[in-house]
Design an enzyme around this catalytic site. Structure first.
Site, PDB file in Angstrom:
ATOM      1  N   THR A  13     -21.962 -25.948 -65.748  1.00 60.43           N
ATOM      2  CA  THR A  13     -23.101 -25.083 -65.407  1.00 60.43           C
ATOM      3  C   THR A  13     -24.349 -25.902 -65.082  1.00 60.43           C
ATOM      4  O   THR A  13     -24.985 -25.710 -64.037  1.00 60.43           O
ATOM      5  CB  THR A  13     -23.411 -24.147 -66.610  1.00 60.43           C
ATOM      6  OG1 THR A  13     -22.215 -23.478 -66.968  1.00 60.43           O
ATOM      7  CG2 THR A  13     -24.485 -23.143 -66.278  1.00 60.43           C
ATOM      8  N   GLU A 129     -35.150 -35.143 -71.948  1.00 69.11           N
ATOM      9  CA  GLU A 129     -35.989 -33.935 -72.045  1.00 69.11           C
ATOM     10  C   GLU A 129     -35.159 -32.660 -72.195  1.00 69.11           C
ATOM     11  O   GLU A 129     -35.513 -31.735 -72.929  1.00 69.11           O
ATOM     12  CB  GLU A 129     -36.876 -33.831 -70.789  1.00 69.11           C
ATOM     13  CG  GLU A 129     -37.822 -32.648 -70.774  1.00 69.11           C
ATOM     14  CD  GLU A 129     -38.841 -32.679 -71.891  1.00 69.11           C
ATOM     15  OE1 GLU A 129     -39.657 -33.608 -71.919  1.00 69.11           O
ATOM     16  OE2 GLU A 129     -38.828 -31.779 -72.761  1.00 69.11           O
ATOM     17  N   GLY A 134     -34.335 -26.848 -73.388  1.00 67.88           N
ATOM     18  CA  GLY A 134     -34.067 -26.735 -71.953  1.00 67.88           C
ATOM     19  C   GLY A 134     -35.262 -27.046 -71.082  1.00 67.88           C
ATOM     20  O   GLY A 134     -35.716 -28.185 -71.022  1.00 67.88           O
ATOM     21  N   ILE A 136     -38.439 -26.337 -71.215  1.00 66.20           N
ATOM     22  CA  ILE A 136     -39.809 -26.532 -71.724  1.00 66.20           C
ATOM     23  C   ILE A 136     -40.109 -28.033 -71.772  1.00 66.20           C
ATOM     24  O   ILE A 136     -39.340 -28.789 -72.357  1.00 66.20           O
ATOM     25  CB  ILE A 136     -39.976 -25.947 -73.145  1.00 66.20           C
ATOM     26  CG1 ILE A 136     -39.586 -24.472 -73.184  1.00 66.20           C
ATOM     27  CG2 ILE A 136     -41.393 -26.138 -73.647  1.00 66.20           C
ATOM     28  CD1 ILE A 136     -39.646 -23.848 -74.577  1.00 66.20           C
ATOM     29  N   ASP A 201     -26.379 -26.206 -83.433  1.00 69.96           N
ATOM     30  CA  ASP A 201     -27.172 -26.614 -82.269  1.00 69.96           C
ATOM     31  C   ASP A 201     -28.654 -26.737 -82.649  1.00 69.96           C
ATOM     32  O   ASP A 201     -29.318 -27.709 -82.282  1.00 69.96           O
ATOM     33  CB  ASP A 201     -26.968 -25.565 -81.159  1.00 69.96           C
ATOM     34  CG  ASP A 201     -27.813 -25.819 -79.934  1.00 69.96           C
ATOM     35  OD1 ASP A 201     -27.385 -26.593 -79.070  1.00 69.96           O
ATOM     36  OD2 ASP A 201     -28.914 -25.235 -79.843  1.00 69.96           O
ATOM     37  N   LYS A 205     -31.043 -30.167 -82.693  1.00 67.98           N
ATOM     38  CA  LYS A 205     -32.314 -30.255 -81.971  1.00 67.98           C
ATOM     39  C   LYS A 205     -33.462 -30.572 -82.932  1.00 67.98           C
ATOM     40  O   LYS A 205     -34.380 -31.329 -82.606  1.00 67.98           O
ATOM     41  CB  LYS A 205     -32.573 -28.949 -81.224  1.00 67.98           C
ATOM     42  CG  LYS A 205     -31.617 -28.754 -80.030  1.00 67.98           C
ATOM     43  CD  LYS A 205     -31.686 -27.351 -79.475  1.00 67.98           C
ATOM     44  CE  LYS A 205     -30.787 -27.190 -78.255  1.00 67.98           C
ATOM     45  NZ  LYS A 205     -30.587 -25.784 -77.866  1.00 67.98           N
ATOM     46  N   GLY A 302     -29.533 -22.199 -69.962  1.00 65.59           N
ATOM     47  CA  GLY A 302     -29.230 -21.682 -68.619  1.00 65.59           C
ATOM     48  C   GLY A 302     -29.295 -22.778 -67.577  1.00 65.59           C
ATOM     49  O   GLY A 302     -29.866 -23.857 -67.792  1.00 65.59           O
TER      50      GLY A 302
HETATM   51  N1  HSE Z   1     -26.503 -23.351 -76.243  1.00 62.04           N
HETATM   52  C1  HSE Z   1     -27.840 -23.817 -76.132  1.00 62.04           C
HETATM   53  C2  HSE Z   1     -28.764 -22.651 -76.378  1.00 62.04           C
HETATM   54  C3  HSE Z   1     -28.066 -24.382 -74.757  1.00 62.04           C
HETATM   55  O1  HSE Z   1     -28.304 -21.514 -76.402  1.00 62.04           O
HETATM   56  O2  HSE Z   1     -29.945 -22.873 -76.573  1.00 62.04           O
HETATM   57  C4  HSE Z   1     -29.247 -25.277 -74.685  1.00 62.04           C
HETATM   58  O3  HSE Z   1     -29.167 -26.357 -75.557  1.00 62.04           O
END
Ligand code: HSE
Length: 432
Positions: A13, A129, A134, A136, A201, A205, A302
């Site tokens: 993607t 980044e 994503g 931002i 996730d 982060k 996305g």
């Molecule tokens: N799966 C992650 C989310 C994608 O939904 O934020 C971006 O890291």
């Protein structure tokens, strides 16, 4: 015009989004860099599937070695995701003298020190980044414009999938399972959406943010994390009754005792800007000692938002900006500037949901257990039975004043062992 060749690993993607920007908007990249930035190779195990971008002949390959061995390729973009072969590929790119761009938070959270040390050894750079929030421009802002600050806290919605699911559930239109499927279809979710909904996730982060904003090397696996799986439609109703909304928050809070890191579904006051962030949007509230509070918001998942960050990194790398930041920040280096607080010493407010037998003395037992752990109750809700809830059990909601995490966890364990408490206690945090 000088030509700079770029190779991409991972034609999924995000890879497709990056290819779209590099092939279809070449003019923009030339305008800002003054260089002919060419995507010359796209490497994936599947190069026959259909993607909605036209790829020039000879660009697609399954042969990763042909990229490592090509001295005319200057930058490698890793968009494979996961740990392997991503880690090996990044190391091989660095060894072969190429700068690296990655969107892979799992990789950085797990192997940041190894990869950054390799980049320093080979005098190359890594830009990332897209790995957090994503589209931002968050890491860039923390690393450059805000670098005069000592950060006190970062409170953030960093997982677009969870925010999308929670928004859908809150609106009452979609059930949890359908919302997860929809997030996958929209390209927000990880290959394994369990990584989104169980908080993995977000914890990865948060570990990256802790490194950048606090210089703290946190093992993401040790960050206490709760996902959104236990959040039920009724929690939104009770949260609303109490004046809150529910968000999956990743938080880093610095105090004199150390840095507190956690990921948890959290009740956020309805008028807090974080409460108003909906769908796949991410948001970050950072508080610096000089700047005060700053708020970032944008799409955190996305295709094109993430591709925007990746291509921004390509431009910065071509212009030499990445090299300056990389050299000056010395990330994942050695000394840990922040002491991590033990989870038992975390301090905060909580929301507890129990199913209990609707019998005399049950409330007395519960409040006694909380009192013994020095936990003071801030509010309590039990609705009268109606046709929907049978009379012999009741849903009980308690919110606490600020209390020590260790005491709360002990109290929850004791509560769950009571015959009058039916099943697990659902605990959400309440934003301070
Ligand atoms: N799966 C992650 C989310 C994608 O939904 O934020 C971006 O890291």
């Amino acid at each position: 015009m000088e030509t700079l060749n770029v190779a991409l690993f991972g034609f999924g993607t995000i890879g497709t989004g990056v290819a779209k920007l590099l092939f279809n908007h070449k003019d923009r990249i030339i305008r800002v860099t003054g260089k002919n930035v060419c995507l010359v190779k796209i490497c994936d195990t599947n190069i026959t599937g259909t993607r909605d971008v036209d790829v020039p002949r000879g660009v697609l390959t399954t042969d990763a070695d042909s990229i490592f061995n090509d001295p005319n390729i200057h930058i490698g973009i890793e968009l494979i995701g996961g740990l392997e072969p991503a880690r090996t590929f990044v190391l091989r790119l660095l060894e072969s003298g190429k700068d690296v761009i990655t969107a892979n938070k799992a990789l950085l959270a797990q192997h940041g020190a190894e990869l950054f040390n390799a980049a320093r050894k080979y005098n190359r750079t890594i830009a990332f980044e897209a790995s957090v929030c994503g589209g931002i421009p968050l890491l860039n802002a923390l690393q450059t414009a805000l670098q005069a600050n000592s950060f006190q806290s970062i409170t953030a919605i960093v997982n677009g999938t969870c925010n999308y699911i929670l928004s859908q559930m809150e609106s009452g239109k979609t059930a949890y399972k359908d919302a997860v499927a929809q997030a996958q279809k929209l390209g927000y979710a990880e290959a394994d959406p369990a990584m989104d909904v169980n908080g993995t996730d977000s914890a990865q982060k948060l570990a990256i943010l802790a490194q950048i904003a606090f210089g703290a090397s946190a093992d993401w696996q040790l960050i206490p994390r709760t996902g959104i799986e236990a959040v039920d439609a009724i929690d939104f109703r009770y949260a609303k009754e109490l004046g809150y909304r529910i968000k999956l928050l990743a938080a880093a809070v610095r105090s004199t005792e150390g840095l507190e890191l956690h990921v948890s579904p959290t009740l956020v006051k309805a008028d807090n800007p974080l409460a108003k962030v909906r769908d796949a949007f991410n948001a970050v509230r950072a508080v610096g000692d000089a700047v005060g509070p700053v708020f970032f918001q944008g799409l955190g998942a996305g295709q094109m938002p993430t591709a925007s960050a990746v291509v921004g990194d390509i431009i910065d790398t071509v212009l030499g900006r990445t090299a300056i930041t990389f050299r000056t920040l010395n990330l994942w280096k050695t000394e840990q500037a922040a002491v991590l607080k033990s989870p038992n010493e975390f301090f905060g407010k909580s929301y507890l949901r129990f199913k209990v037998e609707d019998q005399p003395g049950v409330m007395h037992e519960i409040t006694g257990i909380l009192g013994k752990q020095n936990i003071s109750i801030a509010s309590m809700i039990q609705h009268e039975p109606d046709e929907e809830s049978p009379h012999d059990d009741a849903v009980l909601i308690l919110t606490t004043h600020e209390c020590r995490e260790g005491g709360l966890l002990t109290a929850i364990e004791t509560l769950e062992s009571l015959p009058a408490v039916l099943g697990k206690v659902v605990r959400l945090r309440v934003q301070r």
